[in-house]
Scaffold this motif. Structure first.
Motif, PDB file in Angstrom:
ATOM      1  N   LEU A 239      47.336  37.425  46.402  1.00 28.87           N
ATOM      2  CA  LEU A 239      48.458  36.419  47.295  1.00 28.87           C
ATOM      3  C   LEU A 239      48.204  37.040  48.876  1.00 28.87           C
ATOM      4  O   LEU A 239      48.586  36.431  49.762  1.00 28.87           O
ATOM      5  CB  LEU A 239      49.935  36.694  47.045  1.00 28.87           C
ATOM      6  CG  LEU A 239      50.355  35.910  45.584  1.00 28.87           C
ATOM      7  CD1 LEU A 239      51.812  36.208  45.578  1.00 28.87           C
ATOM      8  CD2 LEU A 239      49.929  34.505  45.623  1.00 28.87           C
ATOM      9  N   CYS A 240      47.470  38.198  49.003  1.00 32.27           N
ATOM     10  CA  CYS A 240      47.357  38.695  50.413  1.00 32.27           C
ATOM     11  C   CYS A 240      46.035  39.628  50.320  1.00 32.27           C
ATOM     12  O   CYS A 240      45.455  39.948  49.326  1.00 32.27           O
ATOM     13  CB  CYS A 240      48.536  39.736  50.428  1.00 32.27           C
ATOM     14  SG  CYS A 240      48.598  41.159  49.475  1.00 32.27           S
ATOM     15  N   PRO A 241      45.512  39.734  51.622  1.00 32.03           N
ATOM     16  CA  PRO A 241      44.267  40.449  51.889  1.00 32.03           C
ATOM     17  C   PRO A 241      44.358  41.939  51.295  1.00 32.03           C
ATOM     18  O   PRO A 241      43.232  42.314  50.572  1.00 32.03           O
ATOM     19  CB  PRO A 241      44.446  40.450  53.181  1.00 32.03           C
ATOM     20  CG  PRO A 241      45.004  39.279  53.717  1.00 32.03           C
ATOM     21  CD  PRO A 241      46.092  39.088  52.908  1.00 32.03           C
ATOM     22  N   TYR A 242      45.449  42.409  51.187  1.00 29.72           N
ATOM     23  CA  TYR A 242      45.571  43.825  50.581  1.00 29.72           C
ATOM     24  C   TYR A 242      45.193  43.705  48.896  1.00 29.72           C
ATOM     25  O   TYR A 242      44.370  44.565  48.677  1.00 29.72           O
ATOM     26  CB  TYR A 242      46.845  44.477  50.697  1.00 29.72           C
ATOM     27  CG  TYR A 242      47.234  45.723  49.918  1.00 29.72           C
ATOM     28  CD1 TYR A 242      46.455  47.028  50.303  1.00 29.72           C
ATOM     29  CD2 TYR A 242      48.038  45.680  48.895  1.00 29.72           C
ATOM     30  CE1 TYR A 242      46.514  48.149  49.534  1.00 29.72           C
ATOM     31  CE2 TYR A 242      47.955  46.868  48.292  1.00 29.72           C
ATOM     32  CZ  TYR A 242      47.439  48.035  48.562  1.00 29.72           C
ATOM     33  OH  TYR A 242      47.404  49.299  47.854  1.00 29.72           O
ATOM     34  N   ALA A 243      45.729  42.796  48.441  1.00 26.86           N
ATOM     35  CA  ALA A 243      45.324  42.816  47.160  1.00 26.86           C
ATOM     36  C   ALA A 243      43.878  42.486  46.702  1.00 26.86           C
ATOM     37  O   ALA A 243      43.416  42.688  45.866  1.00 26.86           O
ATOM     38  CB  ALA A 243      46.149  41.885  46.319  1.00 26.86           C
ATOM     39  N   GLN A 244      43.296  41.444  47.585  1.00 24.11           N
ATOM     40  CA  GLN A 244      41.867  40.973  47.444  1.00 24.11           C
ATOM     41  C   GLN A 244      40.952  42.438  47.948  1.00 24.11           C
ATOM     42  O   GLN A 244      40.162  42.280  47.040  1.00 24.11           O
ATOM     43  CB  GLN A 244      41.562  39.777  48.622  1.00 24.11           C
ATOM     44  CG  GLN A 244      42.326  38.690  48.457  1.00 24.11           C
ATOM     45  CD  GLN A 244      42.169  37.703  49.551  1.00 24.11           C
ATOM     46  OE1 GLN A 244      41.806  38.103  50.695  1.00 24.11           O
ATOM     47  NE2 GLN A 244      42.480  36.445  49.179  1.00 24.11           N
ATOM     48  N   THR A 245      41.483  43.144  48.851  1.00 22.95           N
ATOM     49  CA  THR A 245      40.546  44.209  48.911  1.00 22.95           C
ATOM     50  C   THR A 245      40.468  45.315  47.704  1.00 22.95           C
ATOM     51  O   THR A 245      39.252  45.761  47.302  1.00 22.95           O
ATOM     52  CB  THR A 245      41.048  45.086  50.103  1.00 22.95           C
ATOM     53  OG1 THR A 245      42.031  45.837  49.974  1.00 22.95           O
ATOM     54  CG2 THR A 245      41.000  44.254  51.520  1.00 22.95           C
ATOM     55  N   LYS A 246      41.571  45.390  46.975  1.00 22.23           N
ATOM     56  CA  LYS A 246      41.830  46.377  45.856  1.00 22.23           C
ATOM     57  C   LYS A 246      40.878  45.575  44.735  1.00 22.23           C
ATOM     58  O   LYS A 246      40.185  46.250  43.907  1.00 22.23           O
ATOM     59  CB  LYS A 246      43.084  46.646  45.566  1.00 22.23           C
ATOM     60  CG  LYS A 246      43.870  47.301  46.292  1.00 22.23           C
ATOM     61  CD  LYS A 246      43.191  48.869  46.364  1.00 22.23           C
ATOM     62  CE  LYS A 246      44.027  49.782  47.212  1.00 22.23           C
ATOM     63  NZ  LYS A 246      43.633  51.242  47.076  1.00 22.23           N
ATOM     64  N   TYR A 247      40.710  44.313  44.551  1.00 20.04           N
ATOM     65  CA  TYR A 247      40.102  43.542  43.543  1.00 20.04           C
ATOM     66  C   TYR A 247      38.641  43.758  43.789  1.00 20.04           C
ATOM     67  O   TYR A 247      37.916  43.859  42.803  1.00 20.04           O
ATOM     68  CB  TYR A 247      40.532  42.024  43.678  1.00 20.04           C
ATOM     69  CG  TYR A 247      39.998  41.313  42.631  1.00 20.04           C
ATOM     70  CD1 TYR A 247      40.674  40.805  41.077  1.00 20.04           C
ATOM     71  CD2 TYR A 247      38.538  40.639  42.492  1.00 20.04           C
ATOM     72  CE1 TYR A 247      40.318  39.921  40.454  1.00 20.04           C
ATOM     73  CE2 TYR A 247      38.082  40.055  41.832  1.00 20.04           C
ATOM     74  CZ  TYR A 247      38.984  39.508  40.603  1.00 20.04           C
ATOM     75  OH  TYR A 247      38.199  38.976  39.454  1.00 20.04           O
ATOM     76  N   VAL A 248      38.209  43.504  44.979  1.00 22.35           N
ATOM     77  CA  VAL A 248      36.873  43.816  45.505  1.00 22.35           C
ATOM     78  C   VAL A 248      36.351  45.286  45.180  1.00 22.35           C
ATOM     79  O   VAL A 248      35.263  45.796  44.522  1.00 22.35           O
ATOM     80  CB  VAL A 248      36.546  43.635  47.038  1.00 22.35           C
ATOM     81  CG1 VAL A 248      34.889  44.048  47.371  1.00 22.35           C
ATOM     82  CG2 VAL A 248      36.623  42.124  47.079  1.00 22.35           C
ATOM     83  N   ALA A 249      37.348  46.307  45.541  1.00 22.78           N
ATOM     84  CA  ALA A 249      36.923  47.688  45.408  1.00 22.78           C
ATOM     85  C   ALA A 249      36.703  47.993  43.851  1.00 22.78           C
ATOM     86  O   ALA A 249      35.740  48.923  43.469  1.00 22.78           O
ATOM     87  CB  ALA A 249      37.861  48.423  46.019  1.00 22.78           C
ATOM     88  N   GLU A 250      37.690  47.301  43.082  1.00 23.63           N
ATOM     89  CA  GLU A 250      37.431  47.844  41.494  1.00 23.63           C
ATOM     90  C   GLU A 250      36.139  47.139  41.151  1.00 23.63           C
ATOM     91  O   GLU A 250      35.357  47.989  40.307  1.00 23.63           O
ATOM     92  CB  GLU A 250      38.506  46.939  41.126  1.00 23.63           C
ATOM     93  CG  GLU A 250      39.985  47.426  41.220  1.00 23.63           C
ATOM     94  CD  GLU A 250      41.060  46.850  40.040  1.00 23.63           C
ATOM     95  OE1 GLU A 250      40.302  45.958  39.153  1.00 23.63           O
ATOM     96  OE2 GLU A 250      42.155  46.702  40.226  1.00 23.63           O
ATOM     97  N   GLY A 251      35.539  45.923  41.559  1.00 27.77           N
ATOM     98  CA  GLY A 251      34.459  45.446  41.032  1.00 27.77           C
ATOM     99  C   GLY A 251      33.091  46.550  41.584  1.00 27.77           C
ATOM    100  O   GLY A 251      32.269  46.817  40.964  1.00 27.77           O
ATOM    101  N   ILE A 252      33.184  46.897  42.927  1.00 27.86           N
ATOM    102  CA  ILE A 252      32.353  47.974  43.391  1.00 27.86           C
ATOM    103  C   ILE A 252      32.071  49.441  42.338  1.00 27.86           C
ATOM    104  O   ILE A 252      31.108  49.913  42.021  1.00 27.86           O
ATOM    105  CB  ILE A 252      32.658  48.446  44.712  1.00 27.86           C
ATOM    106  CG1 ILE A 252      32.240  47.173  45.755  1.00 27.86           C
ATOM    107  CG2 ILE A 252      31.628  49.266  45.326  1.00 27.86           C
ATOM    108  CD1 ILE A 252      32.872  47.244  47.162  1.00 27.86           C
ATOM    109  N   ILE A 253      33.455  49.761  42.113  1.00 30.27           N
ATOM    110  CA  ILE A 253      33.630  50.918  41.329  1.00 30.27           C
ATOM    111  C   ILE A 253      32.868  50.795  39.848  1.00 30.27           C
ATOM    112  O   ILE A 253      32.097  51.566  39.561  1.00 30.27           O
ATOM    113  CB  ILE A 253      35.128  51.431  41.259  1.00 30.27           C
ATOM    114  CG1 ILE A 253      35.349  51.881  42.573  1.00 30.27           C
ATOM    115  CG2 ILE A 253      35.318  52.451  40.063  1.00 30.27           C
ATOM    116  CD1 ILE A 253      36.883  52.352  42.699  1.00 30.27           C
ATOM    117  N   ARG A 254      33.310  49.909  39.265  1.00 33.24           N
ATOM    118  CA  ARG A 254      32.806  49.375  37.841  1.00 33.24           C
ATOM    119  C   ARG A 254      31.203  49.279  38.010  1.00 33.24           C
ATOM    120  O   ARG A 254      30.592  49.730  36.850  1.00 33.24           O
ATOM    121  CB  ARG A 254      33.360  47.975  37.490  1.00 33.24           C
ATOM    122  CG  ARG A 254      34.884  48.246  37.187  1.00 33.24           C
ATOM    123  CD  ARG A 254      35.325  46.963  36.519  1.00 33.24           C
ATOM    124  NE  ARG A 254      36.805  46.871  36.394  1.00 33.24           N
ATOM    125  CZ  ARG A 254      37.584  46.249  37.096  1.00 33.24           C
ATOM    126  NH1 ARG A 254      37.077  45.364  38.071  1.00 33.24           N
ATOM    127  NH2 ARG A 254      38.891  46.324  36.997  1.00 33.24           N
TER     128      ARG A 254
END
Length: 257
Positions: free
Chosen positions: A117-132
């Motif tokens: 719902l917000c850019p903060y959540a989006q950044t964490k979603y992208v970060a998770e993908g990079i880490i995986r």
């Protein structure tokens, strides 16, 4: 053993640093925080056995104005960090905000980009993908609403922090449901996940139970003798945030009750 804690000057980071030093008394524990003059993506040529990565811009309500800056710091800078350093295992602090508007406790495999719902959540979603992709040996921890301990380092206070300090108490909405988890419970789970080689993947860290914000506000109002002023619920503020913690409990990261 060499350990790095990013975001070590933040709310959870300060408490985690204390507990990590106690749990790993013989380790070389290095800290890094942008508030102390160094961003984690500036580190080069290091080999870390464990990285506790909390470094992020975590102010949810102004994330709409800081979206690009937040995406760089919270997610894209990870690419440089992994390319420039060797990491055996990373323990990453994510958020239950990834699940967006929920109608029931959400499981780890139910996160979707379209639900953020917000850019903060989006950044964490992208970060998770990079880490995986870049560090297969990882523990990704999605937090509920963390409370307790020293609130001083928080960039953005939780609603209960306002409830215990403000006069009058300002309640934005009130019907929202939140899943509160103590900072020590979260930090203990992160340390356990770092210690155990069998803990790999994504885990919700919360209580798995919802509390109505208005009920919390009324409790503080009665105890403190201060009034409540009701305002409209803010944009980006989810109605229901409760996490399914069965996976974390089965792994022994959280108490059974």
């Amino acid at each position: 053993m060499k350990i790095l804690i990013t975001g070590s000057g933040g709310y959870i980071g300060t408490r985690l640093t204390t507990l990590v030093r106690a749990a790993f008394p013989d380790a070389d524990v290095e800290t890094c925080d942008i508030k102390q003059g160094q961003n984690y993506n500036e580190l080069h040529g290091n080999t870390y056995d464990i990285v506790f990565h909390l470094g992020a811009i975590s102010t949810i309500m102004d994330s709409f104005e800081r979206a690009d800056e937040m995406m760089a710091t919270n997610a894209l800078d990870l690419v440089d960090f992994f390319q420039n350093n060797t990491v055996e295992k990373i323990v990453f602090s994510s958020t239950g905000a990834i699940y967006g508007n929920m109608k029931r406790p959400m499981r780890e495999n139910e996160a979707k980009w379209t639900d953020c719902l917000c850019p903060y959540a989006q950044t964490k979603y992208v970060a998770e993908g990079i880490i995986r992709r870049m560090c297969p040996n990882h523990m990704i921890a999605r937090f509920g609403n963390v409370f307790g301990g020293d609130y001083g380092p928080r960039e953005e206070w939780l609603s209960p922090t306002h409830f215990m300090r403000d006069d009058p108490i300002v309640l934005y909405g009130g019907a929202q449901i939140r899943d509160f988890v103590h900072v020590d419970t979260v930090c203990t789970a992160l340390i356990l996940g770092a210690m155990r080689p069998d803990v790999v993947g994504t885990f919700n860290l919360a209580r798995g139970e919802g509390v109505r914000l208005e009920d919390v506000a009324k409790l503080f109002s009665e105890r403190r003798g201060v009034p409540i002023v009701y305002e409209e619920q803010r944009v980006g503020d989810a109605m229901y945030v409760v996490l399914d913690v069965a996976k974390a409990r089965k792994a022994g990261l959280l108490p059974r009750n």
